[in-house]
Motif scaffolding. Structure first.
Motif, PDB file in Angstrom:
ATOM      1  N   GLY A 440       0.845  -1.194   0.000  1.00 35.26           N
ATOM      2  CA  GLY A 440       0.000   0.000   0.000  1.00 35.26           C
ATOM      3  C   GLY A 440       0.875   1.237   0.000  1.00 35.26           C
ATOM      4  N   ARG A 441       0.237   2.380  -0.172  1.00 25.74           N
ATOM      5  CA  ARG A 441       0.983   3.639  -0.055  1.00 25.74           C
ATOM      6  C   ARG A 441       1.379   3.804   1.400  1.00 25.74           C
ATOM      7  N   ASN A 442       2.469   4.505   1.645  1.00 26.38           N
ATOM      8  CA  ASN A 442       2.901   4.733   3.035  1.00 26.38           C
ATOM      9  C   ASN A 442       1.718   5.117   3.914  1.00 26.38           C
ATOM     10  N   ASP A 443       0.904   6.076   3.400  1.00 24.23           N
ATOM     11  CA  ASP A 443      -0.198   6.602   4.221  1.00 24.23           C
ATOM     12  C   ASP A 443      -1.371   5.633   4.320  1.00 24.23           C
ATOM     13  N   ASP A 444      -1.445   4.666   3.432  1.00 24.49           N
ATOM     14  CA  ASP A 444      -2.583   3.735   3.446  1.00 24.49           C
ATOM     15  C   ASP A 444      -2.342   2.523   4.350  1.00 24.49           C
ATOM     16  N   VAL A 445      -1.074   2.307   4.721  1.00 28.88           N
ATOM     17  CA  VAL A 445      -0.781   1.164   5.600  1.00 28.88           C
ATOM     18  C   VAL A 445      -1.407   1.448   6.970  1.00 28.88           C
ATOM     19  N   ILE A 446      -2.119   0.454   7.488  1.00 29.25           N
ATOM     20  CA  ILE A 446      -2.884   0.664   8.728  1.00 29.25           C
ATOM     21  C   ILE A 446      -2.054   0.221   9.938  1.00 29.25           C
ATOM     22  N   LYS A 447      -1.962   1.115  10.928  1.00 32.09           N
ATOM     23  CA  LYS A 447      -1.225   0.756  12.148  1.00 32.09           C
ATOM     24  C   LYS A 447      -2.253   0.520  13.238  1.00 32.09           C
ATOM     25  N   SER A 448      -2.418  -0.747  13.618  1.00 30.71           N
ATOM     26  CA  SER A 448      -3.459  -1.109  14.585  1.00 30.71           C
ATOM     27  C   SER A 448      -2.863  -1.953  15.695  1.00 30.71           C
ATOM     28  N   CYS A 471     -13.783  -3.270  -3.304  1.00 38.48           N
ATOM     29  CA  CYS A 471     -13.690  -2.829  -1.905  1.00 38.48           C
ATOM     30  C   CYS A 471     -12.444  -1.973  -1.688  1.00 38.48           C
ATOM     31  N   ALA A 472     -12.453  -1.241  -0.607  1.00 36.72           N
ATOM     32  CA  ALA A 472     -11.274  -0.469  -0.198  1.00 36.72           C
ATOM     33  C   ALA A 472     -11.114  -0.623   1.299  1.00 36.72           C
ATOM     34  N   VAL A 473      -9.905  -0.970   1.707  1.00 38.23           N
ATOM     35  CA  VAL A 473      -9.643  -1.182   3.130  1.00 38.23           C
ATOM     36  C   VAL A 473      -8.820  -0.004   3.648  1.00 38.23           C
ATOM     37  N   THR A 474      -9.271   0.567   4.746  1.00 36.68           N
ATOM     38  CA  THR A 474      -8.623   1.783   5.268  1.00 36.68           C
ATOM     39  C   THR A 474      -8.536   1.742   6.797  1.00 36.68           C
ATOM     40  N   ALA A 475      -7.760   2.668   7.327  1.00 40.84           N
ATOM     41  CA  ALA A 475      -7.659   2.804   8.787  1.00 40.84           C
ATOM     42  C   ALA A 475      -8.856   3.601   9.286  1.00 40.84           C
ATOM     43  N   PHE A 476      -9.445   3.139  10.396  1.00 42.42           N
ATOM     44  CA  PHE A 476     -10.549   3.865  11.012  1.00 42.42           C
ATOM     45  C   PHE A 476     -10.092   4.200  12.442  1.00 42.42           C
ATOM     46  N   PRO A 477     -10.274   5.466  12.852  1.00 38.71           N
ATOM     47  CA  PRO A 477      -9.703   5.856  14.162  1.00 38.71           C
ATOM     48  C   PRO A 477     -10.291   5.063  15.333  1.00 38.71           C
ATOM     49  N   SER A 478      -9.407   4.669  16.241  1.00 46.48           N
ATOM     50  CA  SER A 478      -9.859   3.928  17.428  1.00 46.48           C
ATOM     51  C   SER A 478      -9.065   4.421  18.634  1.00 46.48           C
ATOM     52  N   LYS A 479      -9.772   4.710  19.714  1.00 48.25           N
ATOM     53  CA  LYS A 479      -9.088   5.227  20.917  1.00 48.25           C
ATOM     54  C   LYS A 479      -8.123   4.186  21.479  1.00 48.25           C
ATOM     55  N   THR A 531     -10.350   9.081  -8.020  1.00 46.72           N
ATOM     56  CA  THR A 531      -9.693  10.215  -8.661  1.00 46.72           C
ATOM     57  C   THR A 531     -10.318  10.360 -10.046  1.00 46.72           C
ATOM     58  N   SER A 532      -9.971  11.449 -10.756  1.00 46.09           N
ATOM     59  CA  SER A 532     -10.620  11.626 -12.057  1.00 46.09           C
ATOM     60  C   SER A 532     -10.160  10.595 -13.079  1.00 46.09           C
ATOM     61  N   ASN A 533      -9.088   9.853 -12.812  1.00 46.73           N
ATOM     62  CA  ASN A 533      -8.770   8.757 -13.746  1.00 46.73           C
ATOM     63  C   ASN A 533      -9.191   7.399 -13.198  1.00 46.73           C
ATOM     64  N   GLY A 534     -10.077   7.440 -12.219  1.00 49.40           N
ATOM     65  CA  GLY A 534     -10.737   6.214 -11.804  1.00 49.40           C
ATOM     66  C   GLY A 534     -10.057   5.433 -10.696  1.00 49.40           C
ATOM     67  N   LYS A 535      -8.968   5.955 -10.127  1.00 50.23           N
ATOM     68  CA  LYS A 535      -8.326   5.194  -9.041  1.00 50.23           C
ATOM     69  C   LYS A 535      -9.117   5.347  -7.753  1.00 50.23           C
ATOM     70  N   ILE A 536      -9.132   4.292  -6.957  1.00 49.72           N
ATOM     71  CA  ILE A 536      -9.814   4.376  -5.662  1.00 49.72           C
ATOM     72  C   ILE A 536      -8.982   5.266  -4.741  1.00 49.72           C
ATOM     73  N   SER A 537      -9.615   6.256  -4.113  1.00 48.89           N
ATOM     74  CA  SER A 537      -8.877   7.118  -3.201  1.00 48.89           C
ATOM     75  C   SER A 537      -9.156   6.697  -1.762  1.00 48.89           C
ATOM     76  N   ARG A 538      -8.262   5.870  -1.217  1.00 54.00           N
ATOM     77  CA  ARG A 538      -8.412   5.441   0.181  1.00 54.00           C
ATOM     78  C   ARG A 538      -8.239   6.647   1.104  1.00 54.00           C
ATOM     79  N   ALA A 539      -7.422   7.615   0.645  1.00 49.99           N
ATOM     80  CA  ALA A 539      -7.170   8.809   1.471  1.00 49.99           C
ATOM     81  C   ALA A 539      -8.479   9.546   1.746  1.00 49.99           C
ATOM     82  N   LYS A 540      -9.362   9.602   0.750  1.00 47.28           N
ATOM     83  CA  LYS A 540     -10.626  10.340   0.947  1.00 47.28           C
ATOM     84  C   LYS A 540     -11.506   9.645   1.986  1.00 47.28           C
ATOM     85  N   ILE A 541     -11.560   8.319   1.939  1.00 48.30           N
ATOM     86  CA  ILE A 541     -12.373   7.580   2.926  1.00 48.30           C
ATOM     87  C   ILE A 541     -11.811   7.860   4.323  1.00 48.30           C
ATOM     88  N   ARG A 542     -10.484   7.743   4.409  1.00 47.75           N
ATOM     89  CA  ARG A 542      -9.824   7.929   5.711  1.00 47.75           C
ATOM     90  C   ARG A 542     -10.062   9.346   6.251  1.00 47.75           C
TER      91      ARG A 542
END
Ligand code: ATP
Ligand code: MG
Length: 553
Positions: A440-448, A471-479, A531-542
């Motif tokens: 994944g992109r550096n920012d898309d890797v989930i640290k849990s 599907c798109a898998v992303t990090a979701f904030p957790s206390k 994105t406008s060329n059709g890539k899934i933007s995990r950053a936007k979900i996050r």
């Protein structure tokens, strides 16, 4: 006499016949338009260069001889309009064949081409025109595009040329070039002059303007020859709008270097069945498309089509779900070979036609580059460990095909070259045989809870479930855990979104991956942010999830 590309490209092989190095030659005044296209035109003017199929089914075939003639006419026209060396010219030409004539003409003039996607907004056009210091815009005559351009450039003094019929009082491309001379006197360009500005896809943030010089086309000989696998005389189809770097990878430099022809399919609305019909009718030999296109192709009955002429299929740009790859292979017998690279570079990692594809791998390092994986402390990691994909330069010279800067953002350029290596900002693992696996992109890797989870692996498992279309898998904030794994899922037709299916999908992942990787949150959705060329933007979900979490704090 050898082939044209051999003047610029030589493979060094070991005793087993494997390529260990590629030696490239960049003559100081090399210019692709004169030295490749015009040379083919001189040696073999009738040789087929481009086949264009319009949305209405009209076919236009251009030989190298015609390309030379038309690009000379266009260069003379542009010159008369006041466009000269180092001027930047925005091309908003979708998949019109005039794109290829225009870009060659700009290369001949020594002007800087700025291929741009027609999906951008008027504001984007205006901003990009400012960043690039745009002197002219050549655009398709469609209301949606011309109106956007009008809105964008009303504020600026920019020459506008329209392809198609006249738009208001703007100059018509074909009318303009018709009366011009088809002899253009060579303008001398230097190998490190700026030739192209390409905007990145904007998957992780605002698109960046990448600058490439005149050596860039030489880096794509490897792309076309060893990855796409084409030969002189082949017909190749890459699915990409002319505004994205994918177009330079698959419908321009490498292909013409090899003497292959490019197929341009100018559709308005994408239908998988139409594309398959085109592959059959045009007897396409080599094919490349982003993963999303394959996701739709495998929903069709591929066996219905005669794809006997198709030798190779490739993909790049996004993670390719293993499941989709396997379905395509089982129906066509063709293995999809992946490639990895960026707008900033040529192909960095891929499975070549001579290598066997390792399931789920993006391939091996291109012999053009020294690719390594690096940890956050700047150490090169051994096989089996996660790291960022970096390019280590060989000596002082910038490796071929790598950009020479981000327009207007020197700081970002310095940042990606920090420590003397080029940072891709993408994470991968390499096995002992040199196969890379994208995490994944550096920012898309989930640290849990202290674990690091690459979204690609979890997405790959979910895609195996018959209910999941995308599907798109992303990090979701957790206390408690820092973050937890969230899966946003589009279901296949016939499946109902409910809690039972959610639990079933969670169990499905639990059975196939380490327990900490299963998605604690499942969200069924109709559409993924792209994105406008059709890539899934995990950053936007996050970003949306983190914003909501902050609001609830
Ligand atoms: P931006 O840089 O604006 O965020 P972007 O990185 O998506 O957008 P591109 O240059 O079009 O812009 O895409 C390059 C990126 O695409 C790579 O850095 C990587 O994240 C992704 N990519 C390319 N090939 C693959 C592949 N085979 N598998 C997974 N991801 C890939
Ligand atoms: Mg990028």
């Amino acid at each position: 006499m050898g082939h044209i590309y051999e003047d610029y490209y030589r493979e060094v092989r070991d005793s087993k016949g494997e390529i260990v190095e590629i030696k490239t030659t960049c003559p100081p005044n090399f210019n692709f338009a004169y030295d490749v296209v015009d040379r083919f035109a001189f040696e073999n003017p009738d040789k087929l260069a481009l086949v264009h199929r319009s949305a209405e089914g009209k076919e236009t075939r251009l030989s190298f001889g015609e390309l030379k003639r038309l690009s000379d006419k266009a260069a003379n026209t542009f010159k008369k309009l006041g466009i000269s060396k180092n001027d930047s010219v925005m091309l908003l030409l979708k998949r019109r064949y005039e794109f290829w004539i225009s870009i060659l003409a700009l290369h001949k003039l020594g002007a800087i081409a700025v291929p741009t996607s027609h999906m951008v907004s008027a504001e984007d056009i205006s901003e990009r025109a400012m960043v690039a210091g745009t002197k002219a815009i050549i655009c398709v005559n469609s209301e949606s595009i011309c109106d956007k351009v009008k809105e964008a450039i009303d504020k600026n003094d920019i020459i506008q040329i329209v392809v198609g019929d006249k738009y208001e009082d703007k100059a018509d491309f074909n009318e303009l070039i018709a009366g011009e001379s088809d002899v253009f006197e060579r303008v001398t360009t230097s190998i490190d002059d700026s030739m192209l500005y390409y905007f990145t896809s904007g998957t992780s943030g605002a698109p960046k303007a990448v600058i490439h010089d005149y050596s860039y086309p030489i880096a794509h000989i490897f792309t076309a020859k060893n990855w796409h696998g084409m030969n002189d005389g082949d017909l190749h189809l890459t699915v990409a709008d002319s505004g994205w770097a994918k177009s330079a990878w698959g419908k321009l430099y490498g292909q013409w270097f090899l003497g292959a022809a490019i197929m341009v399919y100018d559709y308005e609305q994408f239908y998988a069945a139409d594309l398959l019909k085109l592959l059959e009718e045009e007897k396409i030999n080599t094919f490349c498309a982003p993963p999303t296109i394959y996701k739709y192709l495998v929903l069709e009955d591929l066996k219905k089509y005669n794809l006997n002429n198709l030798r190779y299929a490739t993909t790049a740009g996004e993670p390719m779900p293993k499941e989709v790859s396997q379905q395509f292979t089982s129906q066509t017998g063709i293995v999809i070979r992946e490639g990895f690279g960026q707008t900033e570079t040529a192909l960095q990692i891929c499975t070549t036609i001579e290598q066997s594809s390792f399931p789920g791998s993006i391939g091996k390092a291109s012999p053009l580059y020294q690719i390594k994986l690096m940890d956050e402390d700047g150490r090169i990691v051994p096989a089996g460990e996660e790291g960022e994909i970096v390019i280590v330069p060989n000596g002082n010279r910038k490796p071929i095909g790598i950009f020479k800067g981000y327009l207007g953002d020197e700081k970002m350029y310095e940042e990606v070259w920090s420590g003397g290596v080029y940072h891709t900002k993408d994470k991968a693992i390499m096995d002992k045989d040199g196969n890379f696996f994208f995490l994944g992109r550096n920012d898309d890797v989930i640290k849990s809870s202290g674990y690091r989870i690459g979204p690609s692996e979890v997405e790959d498992i979910l895609m195996k479930h018959p209910a999941v279309f995308e599907c798109a898998v992303t990090a979701f904030p957790s206390k408690n855990r820092g973050a937890v794994v969230k899966a946003s899922i589009i279901l296949n037709k016939g499946y109902e979104a409910n809690a039972k299916l959610g639990t079933e999908l969670q169990d499905f992942v639990k059975k196939r991956a380490a327990i900490y990787k299963y998605p604690r949150i499942i969200k069924f959705i109709d559409k993924l942010p792209r994105t406008s060329n059709g890539k899934i933007s995990r950053a936007k979900i996050r970003q949306q999830d983190y914003k909501k979490a902050l609001e609830h704090c």
